[in-house]
Design an enzyme around this catalytic site. Structure first.
Site, PDB file in Angstrom:
ATOM      1  N   ASP A   1     -44.372 -28.404 -18.476  1.00  0.00           N
ATOM      2  CA  ASP A   1     -45.498 -28.265 -19.408  1.00  0.00           C
ATOM      3  C   ASP A   1     -45.984 -26.824 -19.437  1.00  0.00           C
ATOM      4  O   ASP A   1     -45.924 -26.120 -18.423  1.00  0.00           O
ATOM      5  CB  ASP A   1     -46.631 -29.202 -18.947  1.00  0.00           C
ATOM      6  CG  ASP A   1     -47.622 -29.477 -20.069  1.00  0.00           C
ATOM      7  OD1 ASP A   1     -47.372 -29.064 -21.213  1.00  0.00           O
ATOM      8  OD2 ASP A   1     -48.646 -30.116 -19.790  1.00  0.00           O
TER       9      ASP A   1
ATOM     10  N   HIS B   1     -40.899 -22.489 -26.184  1.00  0.00           N
ATOM     11  CA  HIS B   1     -39.847 -23.454 -25.839  1.00  0.00           C
ATOM     12  C   HIS B   1     -38.536 -22.726 -25.510  1.00  0.00           C
ATOM     13  O   HIS B   1     -37.805 -23.133 -24.595  1.00  0.00           O
ATOM     14  CB  HIS B   1     -39.632 -24.449 -26.984  1.00  0.00           C
ATOM     15  CG  HIS B   1     -40.826 -25.336 -27.224  1.00  0.00           C
ATOM     16  ND1 HIS B   1     -41.526 -25.937 -26.207  1.00  0.00           N
ATOM     17  CD2 HIS B   1     -41.459 -25.715 -28.378  1.00  0.00           C
ATOM     18  CE1 HIS B   1     -42.527 -26.658 -26.701  1.00  0.00           C
ATOM     19  NE2 HIS B   1     -42.513 -26.525 -28.021  1.00  0.00           N
TER      20      HIS B   1
ATOM     21  N   LEU C   1     -24.569 -31.445  -8.444  1.00  0.00           N
ATOM     22  CA  LEU C   1     -25.928 -31.725  -8.931  1.00  0.00           C
ATOM     23  C   LEU C   1     -25.813 -32.690 -10.106  1.00  0.00           C
ATOM     24  O   LEU C   1     -24.935 -32.521 -10.960  1.00  0.00           O
ATOM     25  CB  LEU C   1     -26.600 -30.424  -9.413  1.00  0.00           C
ATOM     26  CG  LEU C   1     -27.979 -30.579 -10.060  1.00  0.00           C
ATOM     27  CD1 LEU C   1     -29.055 -30.819  -8.992  1.00  0.00           C
ATOM     28  CD2 LEU C   1     -28.348 -29.330 -10.871  1.00  0.00           C
TER      29      LEU C   1
END
Ligand code: FPP
Length: 263
Positions: free
Chosen positions: A21, A38, A132
């Site tokens: 956020d 973004h 991962l």
């Protein structure tokens, strides 16, 4: 029942979920459009994905677009969708090289076909990696995922394990991931916003004021250190012996000065 592919791979380590956020505020502080924030956020994603395995993280779930984010202005939604497509196209190769398996969780019925094709290509390209597991939550709502799983339920009661399989199936995941150990939220808000509600039943929660584009691998490291100091009891009582229940390490002044300040 779906046979979980996760159980066959090594994927050790923590499962960390991040609510990314603060992109909009980061851009506004620079007099730029939200899409600028973004794009900066996508650069942070690349850095964090690279750093995660070294910190003992085996699964990283990133909240990229919630099902409620469709209510944002159309321009912003369009630029986010473009960014996700570009990220998947440009990063699949890097992820494969770094040993990261990419998986996009969430609904697919509202995504544009070219984005779905990019998701499928990235998942196929990275499918053999097991250093991962990078799960990107896109058009994701934990409550929707739980409802979708409930709708798939066969007649009669089922256990948690079987339900987790259905949950994974309902959000296009290859199999159920282990429970989330740690949820981090950047940007100062202290809420879960419909993120991994089932899987985070016993997760530790860390909140920081840091805006996502400013979040660094050092901040992630500090979060993992903070997590490791927490005593996880899962409803039990504190361990009785001092050996099993070490005294928390105090922060030095130097550490405090550079701290990300988690709450
Ligand atoms: C919330 O910040 C952020 C989002 C809704 C988008 C998250 C997207 C990224 C981090 C970009 C790229 C991601 C990937 C996986 C490539 P906000 O815009 O609500 O910030 P604000 O609260 O400051 O307005």
């Amino acid at each position: 029942m779906i046979q979980s592919t996760l159980q066959k791979t090594r994927l050790p380590g923590l499962h960390v979920g991040i609510i990314m956020d603060g992109n909009g505020r980061w851009a506004a502080a620079r007099g730029k459009a939200r899409s600028h924030g973004h794009r900066a956020g996508a650069r942070t994603v690349r850095r964090i994905v690279e750093a995660a395995p070294e910190l003992g993280i085996g699964i990283l779930t990133l909240y990229a677009f919630s099902s409620d984010n469709w209510t944002r202005p159309p321009d912003e939604v369009r630029s986010l969708m473009r960014l996700f497509k570009a990220y998947l196209r440009s990063q699949a190769e890097d992820c494969a090289r770094q040993g990261a398996r990419l998986e996009v969780i969430g609904r697919r019925d509202r995504l544009a076909p070219p984005l779905i094709r990019e998701i499928e290509a990235a998942e196929a390209r990275t499918g053999g990696s097991d250093r991962l597991l990078l799960r990107v939550a896109l058009d994701y709502s934990a409550r929707h995922a739980i409802l979708a799983a409930a709708a798939l339920r066969p007649d009669g009661p089922i256990g948690r394990r079987a339900f987790a399989d259905l949950l994974a199936r309902g959000m296009h995941s290859a199999g159920p991931a282990p429970d989330v150990d740690l949820v981090i939220r950047t940007g100062g808000e202290r809420r879960l916003s419909d993120f991994l509600l089932w899987e985070s039943a016993y997760a530790e929660l860390l909140f920081t004021e840091r805006l996502w584009p400013d979040f660094t691998s050092a901040d992630l490291e500090e979060a993992v250190q903070e997590y490791r100091k927490r005593e996880r009891r899962f409803g039990g009582v504190p361990a009785a012996t001092p050996e099993a229940n070490p005294v928390r390490t105090r922060r030095t002044r130097h550490q405090t000065a550079h701290a990300c300040q988690y709450f």
